[in-house]
Design a protein around this motif. Structure first.
Motif, PDB file in Angstrom:
ATOM      1  N   VAL A 125      35.400   6.635   3.046  1.00 60.24           N
ATOM      2  CA  VAL A 125      34.609   5.455   3.386  1.00 60.24           C
ATOM      3  C   VAL A 125      35.246   4.221   2.750  1.00 60.24           C
ATOM      4  O   VAL A 125      35.632   4.238   1.574  1.00 60.24           O
ATOM      5  CB  VAL A 125      33.159   5.633   2.902  1.00 60.24           C
ATOM      6  N   VAL A 126      35.400   3.169   3.542  1.00 64.33           N
ATOM      7  CA  VAL A 126      35.877   1.900   2.988  1.00 64.33           C
ATOM      8  C   VAL A 126      34.777   1.368   2.078  1.00 64.33           C
ATOM      9  O   VAL A 126      33.659   1.096   2.549  1.00 64.33           O
ATOM     10  CB  VAL A 126      36.196   0.890   4.101  1.00 64.33           C
ATOM     11  N   PRO A 127      35.026   1.241   0.772  1.00 66.68           N
ATOM     12  CA  PRO A 127      33.922   0.947  -0.160  1.00 66.68           C
ATOM     13  C   PRO A 127      33.111  -0.283   0.201  1.00 66.68           C
ATOM     14  O   PRO A 127      31.887  -0.296   0.060  1.00 66.68           O
ATOM     15  CB  PRO A 127      34.656   0.759  -1.497  1.00 66.68           C
ATOM     16  N   GLU A 128      33.792  -1.327   0.689  1.00 64.53           N
ATOM     17  CA  GLU A 128      33.090  -2.575   0.979  1.00 64.53           C
ATOM     18  C   GLU A 128      32.322  -2.533   2.296  1.00 64.53           C
ATOM     19  O   GLU A 128      31.477  -3.415   2.532  1.00 64.53           O
ATOM     20  CB  GLU A 128      34.093  -3.732   1.045  1.00 64.53           C
ATOM     21  N   LEU A 129      32.596  -1.534   3.166  1.00 61.41           N
ATOM     22  CA  LEU A 129      32.079  -1.581   4.536  1.00 61.41           C
ATOM     23  C   LEU A 129      31.102  -0.461   4.883  1.00 61.41           C
ATOM     24  O   LEU A 129      30.260  -0.622   5.751  1.00 61.41           O
ATOM     25  CB  LEU A 129      33.242  -1.548   5.540  1.00 61.41           C
ATOM     26  N   GLY A 130      31.250   0.709   4.272  1.00 61.15           N
ATOM     27  CA  GLY A 130      30.335   1.801   4.573  1.00 61.15           C
ATOM     28  C   GLY A 130      30.768   2.714   5.698  1.00 61.15           C
ATOM     29  O   GLY A 130      30.000   3.555   6.157  1.00 61.15           O
ATOM     30  N   PHE A 131      32.017   2.573   6.183  1.00 60.70           N
ATOM     31  CA  PHE A 131      32.521   3.468   7.223  1.00 60.70           C
ATOM     32  C   PHE A 131      34.026   3.673   7.019  1.00 60.70           C
ATOM     33  O   PHE A 131      34.691   2.847   6.387  1.00 60.70           O
ATOM     34  CB  PHE A 131      32.236   2.927   8.627  1.00 60.70           C
ATOM     35  N   PRO A 132      34.601   4.776   7.544  1.00 62.27           N
ATOM     36  CA  PRO A 132      36.016   5.074   7.344  1.00 62.27           C
ATOM     37  C   PRO A 132      36.891   4.649   8.511  1.00 62.27           C
ATOM     38  O   PRO A 132      36.419   4.321   9.597  1.00 62.27           O
ATOM     39  CB  PRO A 132      36.017   6.605   7.209  1.00 62.27           C
ATOM     40  N   LEU A 133      38.192   4.681   8.265  1.00 55.92           N
ATOM     41  CA  LEU A 133      39.178   4.534   9.329  1.00 55.92           C
ATOM     42  C   LEU A 133      39.211   5.785  10.200  1.00 55.92           C
ATOM     43  O   LEU A 133      38.675   6.827   9.820  1.00 55.92           O
ATOM     44  CB  LEU A 133      40.570   4.294   8.731  1.00 55.92           C
ATOM     45  N   GLY A 134      39.868   5.697  11.353  1.00 60.73           N
ATOM     46  CA  GLY A 134      39.975   6.823  12.261  1.00 60.73           C
ATOM     47  C   GLY A 134      41.241   7.627  12.058  1.00 60.73           C
ATOM     48  O   GLY A 134      42.025   7.383  11.128  1.00 60.73           O
ATOM     49  N   THR A 135      41.475   8.582  12.968  1.00 58.35           N
ATOM     50  CA  THR A 135      42.633   9.483  12.837  1.00 58.35           C
ATOM     51  C   THR A 135      43.260   9.805  14.194  1.00 58.35           C
ATOM     52  O   THR A 135      43.838  10.866  14.379  1.00 58.35           O
ATOM     53  CB  THR A 135      42.220  10.807  12.165  1.00 58.35           C
ATOM     54  N   ARG A 136      43.171   8.926  15.159  1.00 52.04           N
ATOM     55  CA  ARG A 136      43.609   9.260  16.513  1.00 52.04           C
ATOM     56  C   ARG A 136      45.123   9.439  16.632  1.00 52.04           C
ATOM     57  O   ARG A 136      45.599  10.095  17.568  1.00 52.04           O
ATOM     58  CB  ARG A 136      43.119   8.174  17.478  1.00 52.04           C
ATOM     59  N   LEU A 137      45.901   8.917  15.684  1.00 50.13           N
ATOM     60  CA  LEU A 137      47.354   9.083  15.779  1.00 50.13           C
ATOM     61  C   LEU A 137      47.781  10.540  15.664  1.00 50.13           C
ATOM     62  O   LEU A 137      48.914  10.886  16.022  1.00 50.13           O
ATOM     63  CB  LEU A 137      48.066   8.251  14.704  1.00 50.13           C
ATOM     64  N   GLN A 138      46.887  11.406  15.169  1.00 45.03           N
ATOM     65  CA  GLN A 138      47.241  12.822  15.065  1.00 45.03           C
ATOM     66  C   GLN A 138      47.552  13.431  16.428  1.00 45.03           C
ATOM     67  O   GLN A 138      48.133  14.508  16.521  1.00 45.03           O
ATOM     68  CB  GLN A 138      46.117  13.622  14.401  1.00 45.03           C
ATOM     69  N   MET A 139      47.202  12.745  17.510  1.00 48.37           N
ATOM     70  CA  MET A 139      47.437  13.273  18.843  1.00 48.37           C
ATOM     71  C   MET A 139      48.823  12.926  19.382  1.00 48.37           C
ATOM     72  O   MET A 139      49.229  13.437  20.427  1.00 48.37           O
ATOM     73  CB  MET A 139      46.361  12.766  19.800  1.00 48.37           C
ATOM     74  N   ALA A 140      49.568  12.065  18.684  1.00 50.16           N
ATOM     75  CA  ALA A 140      50.908  11.695  19.119  1.00 50.16           C
ATOM     76  C   ALA A 140      51.939  12.622  18.465  1.00 50.16           C
ATOM     77  O   ALA A 140      51.719  13.173  17.392  1.00 50.16           O
ATOM     78  CB  ALA A 140      51.197  10.244  18.760  1.00 50.16           C
ATOM     79  N   TRP A 141      53.085  12.772  19.131  1.00 48.16           N
ATOM     80  CA  TRP A 141      54.140  13.661  18.638  1.00 48.16           C
ATOM     81  C   TRP A 141      55.170  12.900  17.815  1.00 48.16           C
ATOM     82  O   TRP A 141      55.526  11.764  18.140  1.00 48.16           O
ATOM     83  CB  TRP A 141      54.850  14.353  19.805  1.00 48.16           C
ATOM     84  N   LEU A 142      55.671  13.556  16.769  1.00 47.96           N
ATOM     85  CA  LEU A 142      56.726  12.981  15.945  1.00 47.96           C
ATOM     86  C   LEU A 142      58.089  13.407  16.493  1.00 47.96           C
ATOM     87  O   LEU A 142      58.883  14.089  15.845  1.00 47.96           O
ATOM     88  CB  LEU A 142      56.557  13.409  14.488  1.00 47.96           C
ATOM     89  N   GLU A 143      58.321  13.017  17.735  1.00 52.18           N
ATOM     90  CA  GLU A 143      59.561  13.334  18.442  1.00 52.18           C
ATOM     91  C   GLU A 143      59.781  12.240  19.479  1.00 52.18           C
ATOM     92  O   GLU A 143      58.881  11.927  20.260  1.00 52.18           O
ATOM     93  CB  GLU A 143      59.426  14.697  19.111  1.00 52.18           C
ATOM     94  N   ASP A 144      60.962  11.654  19.476  1.00 47.67           N
ATOM     95  CA  ASP A 144      61.247  10.552  20.395  1.00 47.67           C
ATOM     96  C   ASP A 144      61.428  11.050  21.826  1.00 47.67           C
ATOM     97  O   ASP A 144      61.774  12.208  22.070  1.00 47.67           O
ATOM     98  CB  ASP A 144      62.524   9.817  19.961  1.00 47.67           C
ATOM     99  N   GLY A 145      61.187  10.144  22.783  1.00 49.98           N
ATOM    100  CA  GLY A 145      61.502  10.417  24.172  1.00 49.98           C
ATOM    101  C   GLY A 145      60.442  11.135  24.963  1.00 49.98           C
ATOM    102  O   GLY A 145      60.696  11.543  26.105  1.00 49.98           O
ATOM    103  N   LEU A 146      59.239  11.275  24.410  1.00 46.96           N
ATOM    104  CA  LEU A 146      58.151  11.952  25.110  1.00 46.96           C
ATOM    105  C   LEU A 146      57.120  10.923  25.576  1.00 46.96           C
ATOM    106  O   LEU A 146      56.978   9.852  24.981  1.00 46.96           O
ATOM    107  CB  LEU A 146      57.472  12.966  24.195  1.00 46.96           C
ATOM    108  N   PRO A 147      56.359  11.234  26.622  1.00 46.34           N
ATOM    109  CA  PRO A 147      55.305  10.302  27.040  1.00 46.34           C
ATOM    110  C   PRO A 147      54.274  10.040  25.941  1.00 46.34           C
ATOM    111  O   PRO A 147      53.652   8.984  25.916  1.00 46.34           O
ATOM    112  CB  PRO A 147      54.663  11.021  28.234  1.00 46.34           C
ATOM    113  N   ASN A 148      54.112  10.993  25.028  1.00 47.48           N
ATOM    114  CA  ASN A 148      53.124  10.850  23.962  1.00 47.48           C
ATOM    115  C   ASN A 148      53.792  10.809  22.589  1.00 47.48           C
ATOM    116  O   ASN A 148      53.237  11.278  21.601  1.00 47.48           O
ATOM    117  CB  ASN A 148      52.107  11.996  24.031  1.00 47.48           C
TER     118      ASN A 148
END
Length: 615
Positions: free
Chosen positions: A446-469
């Motif tokens: 949780v962001v202390p000043e705000l009461g909510f956390p950041l997201g994690t959507r980048l986990q869906m992308a691949w750590l490999e160049d040249g792919l659509p994702n």
């Protein structure tokens, strides 16, 4: 047919969502003279409070709208990868093979807030304070959390106590998860929204649109942006087992805004289905329809289920090879009659255990090395799928299978299948479907000043160049979030969707076909009967969530499924797991009959918290 609830019907307004407090808050907005878009925004912010394990303000939301008399549009609330989020940084500098499933490295530019604000400004009628007051009230005064919230908090309690202490301050009052029936409060979140409203009103004066734009600016460059950037720079323990800082900067926040685009559509038997583009998995729904033969076996039979399962595998294999925001996607060819006629010939009498992407236009499919290894049965890659098909958070006394119903959550916060959904139709004929997700309590501290956390959507992308994702700065990671809107003979008639990660465009296909093929009730669509019908899913393709495993040949069915059909599916080679009787999906739906103006709604009984309301 017996249903758990009636399909609601009326003429004033209908709401369906994954939590009754969100549904009733939206209905209160309609009763107060607001339209479907005002109601959806109010419900969306309430969902941030009452389903914090499933979504949050710094997550994302794709929205499909059908304004009365206007064109169907998609509002993209999926943020992009920050400028510093490159394959080289994650692989070469940090030594990672996959984006972690938690922590600031997985955080895209937050998208949900700006999308809700654009929807309110451009299509709503209410002032900002009027739609936020419901969320502020539940955050400030408290709400009794559903069992799954408490279970999720209990699962990650040690992480919160030892590492993510700002989360412990919000979600472990007195050092323990909230007890059933106790009130869960988030005064920091309430204070954030109160300050946002005050600053927006001061900057925008009496002009409603100016207030909303001022709120957007506060999010992008004001006190909220400053707090988000500070949080991203804090070393945080993530699913890699190490402490990492993120890449989100002030410039990333300031430069991004939600956008409108045309939907991707497919015509089937007089229906037109509208989905978000291939930066989502939405077109996979359409591909499954395109793969259907002219004559279907009896719906619900083993033969029909086999056909649908095998078509789903082909569509999802194409998703893995072709969908994303980092390259051009040949959508027209993927949905063409010629392409799908050839793909349909691959469906045999027995279950396939292969990942078989196609070659639209003769192109060679591009699969990530991890996908190829998992699909080939590589023990090391397959071993990343710890817990695949096994329960990590039990629910409602039923066995929980990975990806079913609500998210499975690991003690390190790793989550799969986590989302909310809401649909609204009003008396004027405005219709909206939205699937908010990300930024859940187990994603980041949780962001202390705000009461909510950041997201994690980048986990869906691949750590490999040249792919659509491929992970690419300024590009959207391919998301599983996929609301739906259906037209009949060119007129919007139904909005629907479900949580469930990779399962969303499986359960929704089954729901839609059940609606389309089911006899009407009381002169209208049998929404509740289609929601209640036994459902299923397969995991015969790589998951979108860390650790990106798969279970070739898998088929998970509810125990209400005809035992003879289960036996026949096993005879055809499917690796069938029988789950609980009410374990598959959390569908919501609203509809409008353009001939009569009668509105209808239904909600999912699974999970014991989704409800439809209306009159």
């Amino acid at each position: 047919m017996f249903t758990t609830r009636p399909t609601l019907q009326g003429t004033f307004g209908m709401v369906s969502s994954t939590h009754w407090l969100a549904s009733q808050s939206a209905m209160a907005v309609l009763e107060d003279g607001g339209n479907a878009y005002d109601a959806a925004v109010a419900a969306g912010f309430v969902l941030h409070v009452v389903e914090p394990h499933l979504n949050g303000p710094a997550g994302e939301v794709p929205i499909i709208i059908a304004p009365a008399g206007g064109d169907v549009r998609v509002l993209c609330g999926q943020g992009v990868a920050p400028a510093g989020a490159s394959v080289a940084h994650y692989r070469d500098t940090l030594g990672l093979d996959l984006v972690p499933g938690t922590g600031p490295l997985a955080a895209a530019v937050p998208g949900a807030f700006d999308a809700w604000m654009l929807l309110l400004r451009d299509h709503g009628t209410k002032p900002l304070a009027d739609v936020l007051k419901y969320a502020i009230g539940y955050a400030e005064d408290g709400h009794p959390p559903v069992e799954r919230v408490t279970e999720t908090i209990a699962t990650v309690r040690e992480l919160f106590v030892t590492e993510w202490t700002s989360s412990a301050e919000v979600y472990l009052p007195g050092g323990t998860p909230p007890a059933p029936g106790a009130l869960l409060r988030n005064p920091r979140l309430a204070a954030t929204w109160r300050r946002l409203v005050a600053e927006a009103e001061a900057a925008g004066g009496a002009d409603r649109d100016a207030q909303i734009d001022a709120a957007r600016e506060v999010w992008r460059t004001g006190f909220i942006a400053e707090a988000l950037v500070r949080q991203a720079a804090r070393p945080t323990l993530d699913t890699s087992g190490k402490h990492h800082t993120g890449t989100l900067t002030a410039a990333d926040l300031a430069d991004w805004s939600a956008t409108y685009e045309d939907p991707v559509t497919y015509d089937w038997n007089g229906w037109t289905l509208c989905k978000a583009g291939p930066w989502s998995q939405g077109p996979a729904f359409l591909q499954q329809l395109a793969l259907l033969p002219a004559e279907l076996p009896a719906y619900g039979s083993a033969a029909c289920t086999h056909l649908l399962v095998e078509g789903c595998k082909l569509a999802m294999a194409d998703r893995e090879a072709w969908y994303g925001d980092a390259a051009e996607v040949p959508v027209a060819e993927l949905l063409s009659d010629a392409y799908n006629a050839g793909r349909r010939e691959l469906i045999g009498e027995r279950a396939s255990y292969e990942l078989r992407p196609g070659r639209p236009g003769g192109r060679e499919p591009r699969l990530a090395a991890h996908v190829r290894a998992v699909a080939a049965g590589d023990a090391g890659a397959r071993g990343l799928a710890v817990g695949a098909g096994e329960p990590t958070v039990a629910g409602a006394g039923e066995p929980t299978v990975a990806g079913v119903g609500e998210p499975t959550v690991a003690p390190d916060g790793g989550t799969r299948g986590d989302t909310c959904h809401l649909d609204v139709v009003d008396r004027w004929g405005n219709m909206v479907a939205a699937t908010p997700s990300g930024g859940w309590l187990q994603s980041n501290p949780v962001v202390p000043e705000l009461g909510f956390p950041l997201g994690t959507r980048l986990q869906m992308a691949w750590l490999e160049d040249g792919l659509p994702n491929s992970l690419t700065p300024g590009r959207r990671p391919r998301t599983t979030l996929t609301p739906s809107l259906a037209l009949k003979d060119g007129v919007p008639v139904m909005a629907f969707g479900t949580p469930g990660g990779d399962q969303q465009d499986q359960w929704q296909v089954h729901f839609f076909l059940s609606v389309a093929l089911r006899p009407p009730v009381r002169g209208g669509l049998d929404l509740q009967g289609a929601v209640d019908a036994p459902n299923w899913h397969t995991e015969s393709f790589p998951e979108s969530f860390y650790p990106r495993g798969m279970r070739p040949g898998s088929l998970v069915v509810e125990s209400r499924t005809d035992p003879e059909a289960v036996a026949e599916l096993r005879r055809r080679g499917h690796d069938v797991t029988v789950g609980g009787p009410w374990s598959e999906g959390r569908l919501c739906a609203v509809a409008r009959d353009p001939r009569t103006g009668v509105l209808s709604a239904a909600a999912n009984p699974r999970g014991m918290q989704g409800y439809a309301v209306g009159r």
